[in-house]
Design a protein around this motif. Structure first.
Motif, mmCIF file in Angstrom:
data_model
loop_
_atom_site.group_PDB
_atom_site.id
_atom_site.type_symbol
_atom_site.label_atom_id
_atom_site.label_comp_id
_atom_site.label_asym_id
_atom_site.label_seq_id
_atom_site.Cartn_x
_atom_site.Cartn_y
_atom_site.Cartn_z
ATOM 1 N N TYR A 1 42.010 7.504 -37.091
ATOM 2 C CA TYR A 1 41.275 8.495 -37.877
ATOM 3 C C TYR A 1 41.892 9.880 -37.736
ATOM 4 O O TYR A 1 41.917 10.671 -38.684
ATOM 5 C CB TYR A 1 39.809 8.536 -37.443
ATOM 6 C CG TYR A 1 39.073 7.233 -37.612
ATOM 7 C CD1 TYR A 1 39.383 6.367 -38.659
ATOM 8 C CD2 TYR A 1 38.058 6.871 -36.728
ATOM 9 C CE1 TYR A 1 38.703 5.164 -38.822
ATOM 10 C CE2 TYR A 1 37.370 5.684 -36.886
ATOM 11 C CZ TYR A 1 37.701 4.824 -37.925
ATOM 12 O OH TYR A 1 37.026 3.640 -38.089
ATOM 13 N N LYS A 2 42.399 10.154 -36.546
ATOM 14 C CA LYS A 2 43.025 11.450 -36.294
ATOM 15 C C LYS A 2 44.298 11.605 -37.146
ATOM 16 O O LYS A 2 44.540 12.664 -37.741
ATOM 17 C CB LYS A 2 43.357 11.567 -34.805
ATOM 18 C CG LYS A 2 43.648 12.959 -34.306
ATOM 19 C CD LYS A 2 43.765 12.926 -32.788
ATOM 20 C CE LYS A 2 44.090 14.291 -32.220
ATOM 21 N NZ LYS A 2 44.199 14.253 -30.748
ATOM 22 N N VAL A 3 45.092 10.533 -37.213
ATOM 23 C CA VAL A 3 46.293 10.560 -38.048
ATOM 24 C C VAL A 3 45.898 10.739 -39.515
ATOM 25 O O VAL A 3 46.473 11.554 -40.248
ATOM 26 C CB VAL A 3 47.116 9.271 -37.854
ATOM 27 C CG1 VAL A 3 48.220 9.174 -38.905
ATOM 28 C CG2 VAL A 3 47.698 9.216 -36.449
ATOM 29 N N PHE A 4 44.893 9.973 -39.956
ATOM 30 C CA PHE A 4 44.415 10.077 -41.337
ATOM 31 C C PHE A 4 43.948 11.508 -41.640
ATOM 32 O O PHE A 4 44.241 12.063 -42.709
ATOM 33 C CB PHE A 4 43.271 9.090 -41.565
ATOM 34 C CG PHE A 4 42.535 9.303 -42.862
ATOM 35 C CD1 PHE A 4 43.081 8.870 -44.063
ATOM 36 C CD2 PHE A 4 41.309 9.947 -42.887
ATOM 37 C CE1 PHE A 4 42.416 9.081 -45.268
ATOM 38 C CE2 PHE A 4 40.638 10.161 -44.079
ATOM 39 C CZ PHE A 4 41.189 9.726 -45.273
ATOM 40 N N TYR A 5 43.250 12.119 -40.693
ATOM 41 C CA TYR A 5 42.730 13.472 -40.877
ATOM 42 C C TYR A 5 43.864 14.469 -41.120
ATOM 43 O O TYR A 5 43.815 15.278 -42.057
ATOM 44 C CB TYR A 5 41.918 13.885 -39.643
ATOM 45 C CG TYR A 5 41.527 15.346 -39.618
ATOM 46 C CD1 TYR A 5 40.459 15.818 -40.357
ATOM 47 C CD2 TYR A 5 42.251 16.244 -38.832
ATOM 48 C CE1 TYR A 5 40.111 17.163 -40.342
ATOM 49 C CE2 TYR A 5 41.910 17.592 -38.802
ATOM 50 C CZ TYR A 5 40.838 18.046 -39.562
ATOM 51 O OH TYR A 5 40.502 19.375 -39.544
ATOM 52 N N TYR A 6 44.906 14.407 -40.290
ATOM 53 C CA TYR A 6 45.991 15.390 -40.413
ATOM 54 C C TYR A 6 46.877 15.147 -41.639
ATOM 55 O O TYR A 6 47.355 16.094 -42.271
ATOM 56 C CB TYR A 6 46.826 15.416 -39.133
ATOM 57 C CG TYR A 6 46.175 16.216 -38.038
ATOM 58 C CD1 TYR A 6 46.011 17.592 -38.167
ATOM 59 C CD2 TYR A 6 45.710 15.601 -36.879
ATOM 60 C CE1 TYR A 6 45.399 18.332 -37.168
ATOM 61 C CE2 TYR A 6 45.096 16.334 -35.879
ATOM 62 C CZ TYR A 6 44.934 17.700 -36.020
ATOM 63 O OH TYR A 6 44.329 18.433 -35.043
ATOM 64 N N VAL A 7 47.074 13.885 -41.992
ATOM 65 C CA VAL A 7 47.840 13.612 -43.217
ATOM 66 C C VAL A 7 47.059 14.127 -44.432
ATOM 67 O O VAL A 7 47.629 14.728 -45.354
ATOM 68 C CB VAL A 7 48.145 12.110 -43.361
ATOM 69 C CG1 VAL A 7 48.794 11.811 -44.718
ATOM 70 C CG2 VAL A 7 49.049 11.631 -42.226
ATOM 71 N N SER A 8 45.742 13.919 -44.413
ATOM 72 C CA SER A 8 44.898 14.404 -45.508
ATOM 73 C C SER A 8 44.896 15.924 -45.558
ATOM 74 O O SER A 8 44.953 16.529 -46.647
ATOM 75 C CB SER A 8 43.466 13.905 -45.335
ATOM 76 O OG SER A 8 43.412 12.512 -45.273
ATOM 77 N N LYS A 9 44.848 16.542 -44.403
ATOM 78 C CA LYS A 9 44.765 18.003 -44.333
ATOM 79 C C LYS A 9 46.035 18.670 -44.860
ATOM 80 O O LYS A 9 45.974 19.629 -45.638
ATOM 81 C CB LYS A 9 44.508 18.423 -42.887
ATOM 82 C CG LYS A 9 44.376 19.922 -42.692
ATOM 83 C CD LYS A 9 44.063 20.255 -41.232
ATOM 84 C CE LYS A 9 43.951 21.773 -41.043
ATOM 85 N NZ LYS A 9 43.633 22.127 -39.644
ATOM 86 N N TYR A 10 47.188 18.148 -44.425
ATOM 87 C CA TYR A 10 48.463 18.785 -44.792
ATOM 88 C C TYR A 10 49.113 18.154 -46.018
ATOM 89 O O TYR A 10 50.066 18.725 -46.583
ATOM 90 C CB TYR A 10 49.425 18.725 -43.605
ATOM 91 C CG TYR A 10 48.969 19.542 -42.428
ATOM 92 C CD1 TYR A 10 48.909 20.930 -42.503
ATOM 93 C CD2 TYR A 10 48.586 18.930 -41.241
ATOM 94 C CE1 TYR A 10 48.488 21.685 -41.427
ATOM 95 C CE2 TYR A 10 48.163 19.678 -40.150
ATOM 96 C CZ TYR A 10 48.110 21.058 -40.253
ATOM 97 O OH TYR A 10 47.686 21.791 -39.177
#
Length: 304
Positions: A8-17
């Motif tokens: 989820y953390k990886v998904f969050y940062y890919v979505s953010k940037y």
């Protein structure tokens, strides 16, 4: 579902940037590792989360819905990590306490002051409640600790410890000079005007039982809502009143009121520290509890 927080953390940062390389940099990993994680997450969820475009990684409709939940959850996790980091060094920690009026005056104010000398960056949020409301606030998880001044029984997961013993004293003002420097029975005092708390207060129940044990009925002439109002009422000569010595110390020293020595001394009362053993305690709260226990142990050693 086998996805864990790292996915989820990886998904969050890919979505953010909207960029695999930027996400990998923040996560301190490689772009291929980020790509693999996204593919694994999509396989677990059974849907595509991103569409790769010239401008970067764009969320699919399913991905946008998923991001709404994941971003909220990550924000809480990141906030928790940040706060915990501060608490480890007792920097910016906050301790939530619900305490009775008597516990505040007779114990807690002094203890908080001494603790803040050692740890000035720890903050206290103190609620002034009745014993019942303090215990309920603890049960509901609104506070870390309850400090109360009434005899009671608690059951698991609550645990209590006596941190101080105290005894109320009887005080009077100048109108009752005839009682000064005398030892007098409770029966002889029964005809004098009395000041006390209302019948709903636990302290009032304690006094009712005290008078009853001496074959007397307690019928105060003045009934007040809070203990700290008894002292000014006595100062204005409205009657006699029982109060913890700590409340009246300055007035006793200045001579505005005096102690009436009663043959039938009031029983000792306890100030109790209560916490929930199943409720996660912050490092600041644990440090404060240890400080209180060490403080009381030192006092007991010095009194021997």
């Amino acid at each position: 579902m086998n996805a864990n927080f790292e996915y989820y953390k990886v998904f969050y940062y890919v979505s953010k940037y909207e960029n695999l390389t930027k996400a990998a940099t923040v996560l301190k990993t490689s772009q291929p590792a980020v790509t693999r994680t996204i593919h694994n997450l999509e396989n677990i969820l059974g849907c595509r989360l991103f569409i790769r475009s010239k401008s970067g990684m764009k969320l699919t409709p399913e991905g946008r819905i998923f991001y709404e939940y994941i971003s909220a959850g990550c924000a809480q996790f990141f906030k928790a990590e940040s706060n915990l980091s501060n608490l480890i060094s007792l920097e910016n920690g906050t301790i939530y306490i619900s305490a009775t009026e008597t516990a505040l005056h007779c114990y807690l104010f002094e203890a908080v002051r001494d603790f803040n000398i050692l740890y000035p960056n720890v903050h206290f949020k103190i609620l002034n409640n009745s014993t019942t409301d303090s215990v309920n606030a603890l049960k509901e998880g609104k506070v870390d600790l309850a400090v109360v001044s009434a005899s009671l029984q608690v059951s698991k997961p609550l645990k209590m410890k006596v941190v101080k013993k105290y005894r109320d004293i009887l005080i009077a003002g100048s109108r009752f000079e005839d009682l000064k420097d005398k030892k007098i029975s409770l029966g002889e005092l029964s005809s004098y005007p009395w000041i006390s708390l209302t019948s709903e207060a636990i302290t009032r129940n304690f006094l009712d039982a005290y008078f009853d044990s001496n074959g007397l009925q307690f019928s105060p002439d003045v009934e007040l809502a809070t203990t700290d109002m008894i002292l000014p009422a006595v100062r204005y000569n409205l009657g006699l009143g029982f109060i913890p010595r700590e409340f009246a110390r300055d007035d006793l020293e200045s001579g505005k009121v005096f102690e009436v020595h009663v043959n039938e001394a009031l029983p000792e009362r306890n100030i109790l520290l209560i916490h929930d053993i199943e409720y996660p305690q912050s490092i600041a709260s644990k440090a404060f509890q240890k400080f209180l226990m060490d403080r009381e142990a030192e006092k007991e050693t010095n009194s021997i």
